[in-house]
Design a protein around this motif. Structure first.
Motif, PDB file in Angstrom:
ATOM      1  N   GLY A 123       0.075   8.591   7.687  1.00 28.83           N
ATOM      2  CA  GLY A 123       0.125   9.981   7.262  1.00 28.83           C
ATOM      3  C   GLY A 123       0.868  10.158   5.945  1.00 28.83           C
ATOM      4  N   PRO A 124       0.760  11.340   5.357  1.00 27.83           N
ATOM      5  CA  PRO A 124       1.453  11.621   4.103  1.00 27.83           C
ATOM      6  C   PRO A 124       2.961  11.407   4.235  1.00 27.83           C
ATOM      7  CG  PRO A 124      -0.113  13.361   4.632  1.00 27.83           C
ATOM      8  CD  PRO A 124      -0.006  12.500   5.844  1.00 27.83           C
ATOM      9  N   GLY A 125       3.535  10.870   3.191  1.00 27.74           N
ATOM     10  CA  GLY A 125       4.972  10.653   3.179  1.00 27.74           C
ATOM     11  C   GLY A 125       5.441   9.453   3.973  1.00 27.74           C
ATOM     12  N   ALA A 126       4.493   8.569   4.372  1.00 28.71           N
ATOM     13  CA  ALA A 126       4.872   7.405   5.170  1.00 28.71           C
ATOM     14  C   ALA A 126       5.560   6.336   4.338  1.00 28.71           C
ATOM     15  CB  ALA A 126       3.642   6.811   5.849  1.00 28.71           C
ATOM     16  N   GLY A 127       5.428   6.432   3.005  1.00 25.63           N
ATOM     17  CA  GLY A 127       6.059   5.439   2.145  1.00 25.63           C
ATOM     18  C   GLY A 127       5.218   4.184   2.014  1.00 25.63           C
ATOM     19  N   GLU A 128       5.809   3.139   1.458  1.00 26.93           N
ATOM     20  CA  GLU A 128       5.085   1.895   1.227  1.00 26.93           C
ATOM     21  C   GLU A 128       4.914   1.096   2.526  1.00 26.93           C
ATOM     22  OE1 GLU A 128       6.000   0.644  -3.388  1.00 26.93           O
ATOM     23  OE2 GLU A 128       6.994  -0.429  -1.761  1.00 26.93           O
ATOM     24  N   THR A 129       3.776   0.416   2.593  1.00 24.34           N
ATOM     25  CA  THR A 129       3.505  -0.501   3.694  1.00 24.34           C
ATOM     26  C   THR A 129       3.093  -1.837   3.114  1.00 24.34           C
ATOM     27  OG1 THR A 129       2.782   1.248   5.210  1.00 24.34           O
ATOM     28  CG2 THR A 129       2.028  -0.985   5.683  1.00 24.34           C
ATOM     29  N   GLU A 130       3.721  -2.898   3.598  1.00 25.66           N
ATOM     30  CA  GLU A 130       3.337  -4.242   3.180  1.00 25.66           C
ATOM     31  C   GLU A 130       2.638  -4.933   4.346  1.00 25.66           C
ATOM     32  OE1 GLU A 130       5.200  -8.444   1.450  1.00 25.66           O
ATOM     33  OE2 GLU A 130       6.493  -6.691   1.729  1.00 25.66           O
ATOM     34  N   LEU A 131       1.413  -5.384   4.097  1.00 26.82           N
ATOM     35  CA  LEU A 131       0.610  -6.058   5.104  1.00 26.82           C
ATOM     36  C   LEU A 131       0.356  -7.501   4.695  1.00 26.82           C
ATOM     37  CD1 LEU A 131      -2.271  -3.530   5.956  1.00 26.82           C
ATOM     38  CD2 LEU A 131      -0.346  -4.155   7.417  1.00 26.82           C
ATOM     39  N   VAL A 132       0.427  -8.391   5.647  1.00 34.32           N
ATOM     40  CA  VAL A 132      -0.004  -9.772   5.470  1.00 34.32           C
ATOM     41  C   VAL A 132      -1.144 -10.026   6.448  1.00 34.32           C
ATOM     42  CG1 VAL A 132       0.628 -12.193   5.802  1.00 34.32           C
ATOM     43  CG2 VAL A 132       2.170 -10.666   4.586  1.00 34.32           C
ATOM     44  N   SER A 133      -2.215 -10.642   5.966  1.00 30.13           N
ATOM     45  CA  SER A 133      -3.403 -10.862   6.783  1.00 30.13           C
ATOM     46  C   SER A 133      -3.779 -12.335   6.762  1.00 30.13           C
ATOM     47  CB  SER A 133      -4.592 -10.051   6.247  1.00 30.13           C
ATOM     48  OG  SER A 133      -4.215  -8.725   5.936  1.00 30.13           O
ATOM     49  N   GLY A 134      -4.310 -12.817   7.864  1.00 28.07           N
ATOM     50  CA  GLY A 134      -4.840 -14.172   7.949  1.00 28.07           C
ATOM     51  C   GLY A 134      -6.172 -14.157   8.658  1.00 28.07           C
ATOM     52  N   TYR A 135      -7.108 -14.948   8.172  1.00 25.27           N
ATOM     53  CA  TYR A 135      -8.480 -14.920   8.668  1.00 25.27           C
ATOM     54  C   TYR A 135      -8.899 -16.314   9.132  1.00 25.27           C
ATOM     55  CZ  TYR A 135     -13.607 -14.941   8.312  1.00 25.27           C
ATOM     56  OH  TYR A 135     -14.947 -15.104   8.558  1.00 25.27           O
ATOM     57  N   TYR A 136      -9.417 -16.405  10.354  1.00 34.56           N
ATOM     58  CA  TYR A 136      -9.909 -17.656  10.908  1.00 34.56           C
ATOM     59  C   TYR A 136     -11.424 -17.686  10.906  1.00 34.56           C
ATOM     60  CZ  TYR A 136      -5.666 -19.685  12.967  1.00 34.56           C
ATOM     61  OH  TYR A 136      -4.451 -20.277  13.157  1.00 34.56           O
ATOM     62  N   GLU A 137     -11.975 -18.835  10.572  1.00 30.50           N
ATOM     63  CA  GLU A 137     -13.381 -19.098  10.812  1.00 30.50           C
ATOM     64  C   GLU A 137     -13.443 -20.052  12.004  1.00 30.50           C
ATOM     65  OE1 GLU A 137     -15.341 -20.519   7.333  1.00 30.50           O
ATOM     66  OE2 GLU A 137     -14.618 -18.880   6.072  1.00 30.50           O
ATOM     67  N   LEU A 138     -13.813 -19.530  13.163  1.00 35.87           N
ATOM     68  CA  LEU A 138     -13.790 -20.323  14.392  1.00 35.87           C
ATOM     69  C   LEU A 138     -15.098 -21.065  14.572  1.00 35.87           C
ATOM     70  CD1 LEU A 138     -12.072 -17.904  16.917  1.00 35.87           C
ATOM     71  CD2 LEU A 138     -11.041 -19.693  15.531  1.00 35.87           C
ATOM     72  N   GLU A 139     -14.992 -22.323  14.984  1.00 28.55           N
ATOM     73  CA  GLU A 139     -16.160 -23.134  15.278  1.00 28.55           C
ATOM     74  C   GLU A 139     -15.954 -23.815  16.622  1.00 28.55           C
ATOM     75  OE1 GLU A 139     -16.834 -25.880  12.159  1.00 28.55           O
ATOM     76  OE2 GLU A 139     -17.260 -24.357  10.642  1.00 28.55           O
ATOM     77  N   GLY A 140     -17.038 -24.143  17.278  1.00 28.96           N
ATOM     78  CA  GLY A 140     -16.945 -24.921  18.498  1.00 28.96           C
ATOM     79  C   GLY A 140     -16.874 -24.065  19.746  1.00 28.96           C
ATOM     80  N   LEU A 146       0.831  -1.193   0.000  1.00 31.95           N
ATOM     81  CA  LEU A 146       0.000   0.000   0.000  1.00 31.95           C
ATOM     82  C   LEU A 146       0.868   1.246   0.000  1.00 31.95           C
ATOM     83  CD1 LEU A 146      -2.202  -1.481   2.796  1.00 31.95           C
ATOM     84  CD2 LEU A 146      -3.010  -1.133   0.469  1.00 31.95           C
ATOM     85  N   THR A 147       0.443   2.259  -0.734  1.00 25.88           N
ATOM     86  CA  THR A 147       1.221   3.493  -0.835  1.00 25.88           C
ATOM     87  C   THR A 147       0.307   4.699  -0.603  1.00 25.88           C
ATOM     88  OG1 THR A 147       0.852   3.586  -3.235  1.00 25.88           O
ATOM     89  CG2 THR A 147       2.856   2.487  -2.458  1.00 25.88           C
ATOM     90  N   ASP A 148       0.929   5.827  -0.351  1.00 31.92           N
ATOM     91  CA  ASP A 148       0.247   7.103  -0.182  1.00 31.92           C
ATOM     92  C   ASP A 148      -0.701   7.056   1.018  1.00 31.92           C
ATOM     93  OD1 ASP A 148       1.604   8.100  -2.424  1.00 31.92           O
ATOM     94  OD2 ASP A 148       0.100   7.239  -3.767  1.00 31.92           O
ATOM     95  N   ASP A 149      -1.849   7.744   0.901  1.00 35.62           N
ATOM     96  CA  ASP A 149      -2.779   7.878   2.015  1.00 35.62           C
ATOM     97  C   ASP A 149      -3.850   6.791   1.902  1.00 35.62           C
ATOM     98  OD1 ASP A 149      -3.820   8.937   4.303  1.00 35.62           O
ATOM     99  OD2 ASP A 149      -4.964  10.505   3.290  1.00 35.62           O
ATOM    100  N   TRP A 150      -3.515   5.559   2.286  1.00 35.28           N
ATOM    101  CA  TRP A 150      -4.400   4.422   2.072  1.00 35.28           C
ATOM    102  C   TRP A 150      -5.259   4.127   3.309  1.00 35.28           C
ATOM    103  CZ3 TRP A 150      -3.757   0.446   5.522  1.00 35.28           C
ATOM    104  CH2 TRP A 150      -2.539   0.402   6.217  1.00 35.28           C
ATOM    105  N   GLU A 151      -6.331   3.358   3.096  1.00 32.23           N
ATOM    106  CA  GLU A 151      -7.184   2.913   4.197  1.00 32.23           C
ATOM    107  C   GLU A 151      -7.772   1.555   3.860  1.00 32.23           C
ATOM    108  OE1 GLU A 151     -11.250   4.114   6.695  1.00 32.23           O
ATOM    109  OE2 GLU A 151     -10.255   5.585   5.410  1.00 32.23           O
ATOM    110  N   ARG A 152      -7.695   0.634   4.778  1.00 32.33           N
ATOM    111  CA  ARG A 152      -8.333  -0.670   4.658  1.00 32.33           C
ATOM    112  C   ARG A 152      -9.462  -0.708   5.675  1.00 32.33           C
ATOM    113  NH1 ARG A 152      -9.557  -3.343   1.547  1.00 32.33           N
ATOM    114  NH2 ARG A 152      -7.652  -4.337   0.770  1.00 32.33           N
ATOM    115  N   SER A 153     -10.695  -0.524   5.211  1.00 29.85           N
ATOM    116  CA  SER A 153     -11.850  -0.448   6.092  1.00 29.85           C
ATOM    117  C   SER A 153     -12.492  -1.824   6.233  1.00 29.85           C
ATOM    118  CB  SER A 153     -12.870   0.544   5.523  1.00 29.85           C
ATOM    119  OG  SER A 153     -14.009   0.600   6.343  1.00 29.85           O
TER     120      SER A 153
END
Length: 305
Positions: A79-96, A23-30
């Motif tokens: 914020g502005p000028g923060a540069g690139e951000t690399e995110l890794v995400s993992g999602y669980y579907e919990l049961e029980g 992600l670059t610039d002024d990004w948002e993951r909603s």
């Protein structure tokens, strides 16, 4: 099995969803709706997480955060000028029931600063997402399990963490030995006297200390833990009420059924039927459908084996 292992019992990635974004610039993951359990890791750069019940926190390279909430939250640039951000995400579907026990023990958001112990698996996950090798879904599922255990272990050790009372009590010289023994062998015919013997104190002293630290009398805790395990065991293929009763310390199914209904409000057979119906409904809805509604599907990956 130790206390953290008990919390993670029944929590296992199976066809988990992963995301990897640069992600670059002024990004948002909603995330307008939270999930059962999500992990976010900053591989490089910085990010900020904020949501209901959570003060905004800045995440730096190597930091991990677990979101355990159904409320909206967002990850944004710092914020502005923060540069690139690399995110890794993992999602669980919990049961029980035991999986839900984990989520009830956690705050809506927890953040673990970068740790050398966890960084190798972060780098491996990022590399595996980009690869195209046989069996990588299975490999990544196991990596996610490893990462979850590693992150939670680090968080429980932080001074500012607020783990369950029984988890904190494990460090007590009196209550700790009894709790460990109970978790290792829940089917044993435990009594206040036998638990006190593990602690090498009188019954009265043990009962007072246990209630003060754990928040409930010893035998009430024993019953609650057995019923939590039983709720998980009842969903296993081929399980019977009698077999589950024996595995959690009851000599017959009648006494077990009475205890289960008293604590859960439903009979073991009724609970098993309701869980089977929920599983069938979830399978009919299609794997990953809830995630697709929350985030951009292109940012998520269910790896083809």
């Amino acid at each position: 099995m130790d206390a953290l292992g008990d919390l993670l019992r029944g929590v296992r990635a199976d066809g988990a969803l992963f995301g990897r974004e640069v992600l670059t610039d002024d990004w948002e993951r909603s995330c307008p709706r939270g999930a059962a359990l999500e992990l976010f890791l900053v591989v490089r750069g910085t990010a900020r997480i904020a949501g209901a019940g959570c003060e905004p926190r800045t995440l730096r390279a190597g930091d991990a955060t677990i979101a355990c909430t159904t409320a909206p939250f967002a990850l944004t640039s710092t914020g502005p000028g923060a540069g690139e951000t690399e995110l890794v995400s993992g999602y669980y579907e919990l049961e029980g029931a035991v999986g839900r026990r984990l989520t009830s023990a956690l705050p809506p958001f927890l953040v673990v600063p970068a740790e050398d112990e966890c960084m190798p698996i972060v780098e491996l996950i990022a590399a595996e997402i980009a690869a195209d090798r046989p069996g990588r879904q299975y490999v990544m599922d196991r990596m996610l399990d490893w990462l979850l255990a590693c992150t939670l272990r680090e968080w429980f050790d932080l001074p500012e963490s607020r783990p369950p009372a029984w988890y904190r009590a494990l460090g007590d010289d009196v209550v700790g030995p009894a709790l460990r023994a109970l978790h290792e062998d829940p089917a044993r015919p435990w009594t206040v006297a036998s638990l006190a013997a593990r602690a090498q104190v009188s019954r009265a002293a043990f009962a007072r200390r246990f209630a003060d630290l754990v928040g409930r009398p010893p035998m009430a805790y024993v019953t609650d833990w057995r019923m939590t395990l039983a709720a998980e065991l009842l969903t296993e293929p081929g399980a019977t009420v009698a077999s589950v009763a024996a595995r959690v310390g009851y000599a017959d199914g009648f006494g077990f059924s009475d205890a289960f209904k008293r604590t859960r409000g439903v009979t073991p057979s009724g609970y098993r039927a309701s869980r089977a119906a929920e599983a069938a409904a979830g399978a009919g809805a299609g794997a990953g459908s809830t995630v697709a509604e929350r985030v951009d599907p292109d940012s998520w990956l269910r790896v083809a084996g």
